[in-house]
Design a protein around this motif. Sequence first.
Motif, PDB file in Angstrom:
ATOM      1  N   VAL A 181       2.050   5.780   2.377  1.00 21.80           N
ATOM      2  CA  VAL A 181       1.497   4.373   1.783  1.00 21.80           C
ATOM      3  C   VAL A 181       0.303   4.780   1.023  1.00 21.80           C
ATOM      4  N   GLY A 182      -0.662   5.605   1.308  1.00 19.39           N
ATOM      5  CA  GLY A 182      -1.783   5.997   0.830  1.00 19.39           C
ATOM      6  C   GLY A 182      -1.732   6.412  -0.415  1.00 19.39           C
ATOM      7  N   THR A 183      -0.676   7.439  -0.659  1.00 21.18           N
ATOM      8  CA  THR A 183      -0.307   7.995  -1.897  1.00 21.18           C
ATOM      9  C   THR A 183       0.414   6.897  -2.995  1.00 21.18           C
ATOM     10  N   LEU A 184       1.300   6.232  -2.464  1.00 15.23           N
ATOM     11  CA  LEU A 184       2.132   5.361  -3.375  1.00 15.23           C
ATOM     12  C   LEU A 184       1.746   4.072  -3.516  1.00 15.23           C
ATOM     13  N   THR A 185       0.448   3.668  -3.160  1.00 16.90           N
ATOM     14  CA  THR A 185      -0.134   2.431  -3.310  1.00 16.90           C
ATOM     15  C   THR A 185      -1.206   2.508  -4.347  1.00 16.90           C
ATOM     16  N   ILE A 186      -1.085   1.733  -5.289  1.00 22.02           N
ATOM     17  CA  ILE A 186      -2.127   1.813  -6.282  1.00 22.02           C
ATOM     18  C   ILE A 186      -2.886   0.194  -6.194  1.00 22.02           C
ATOM     19  N   GLY A 187      -4.063   0.175  -6.062  1.00 19.51           N
ATOM     20  CA  GLY A 187      -4.904  -0.949  -5.886  1.00 19.51           C
ATOM     21  C   GLY A 187      -5.530  -1.155  -4.486  1.00 19.51           C
TER      22      GLY A 187
END
Length: 185
Positions: A15-21
């Motif tokens: 989640v930390g890698t794939l979530t931008i924002g």
Amino acid sequence: MNFSLLNLFLVFIKVGTLTIGGGYVMVPIFLEEIVSKRHWISEEEFFRVLSIAQVFPGPIAVNLAVASGYQLAGLAGSVVAALGATLPSLVIILIIAIFFKQAYTLWWVQGLFFGLRPAVAALMVAAVWQLFTKRHWKVPSLILVLVITLIIFALGINPAWVILVYLGGLLTWIFYWNWQKRSYK
């Protein structure tokens, strides 16, 4: 249930890698990953954990990782989840910091940052909508939210001042109530 600290770490690092924002953009992704896909906690428990995470100062994504990790596996779970949620951002920021000055002059990097803006805005709107529709609103709470929103936008007041006034009123009410309670004894 397929739960382990390693799985917890991998979910939160994903989640930390794939979530931008960051922030509230991560909330629906966390909900999907730990409630819908893996069934580690119920939706009700998730929103209870989210409520707790919102109370504490700091980034909501980190607070949510710590609170949900704690709910799932105690202190070890909160540490593992926090590391998983923050490690990708730390690595990405370090890489960007090293190469940003040179990279930002490239046309495609500028285009990438410009192109990410609408995606981040859409993810934020989706997160707010999901949180708004999942909550069981009572009329006084809804009126308070609408009035405060109108005050902020119509008068151009900084939301921090509204929060400070609200907290000041709440603390005044609590102290007054306690003072009144003691004076009748």
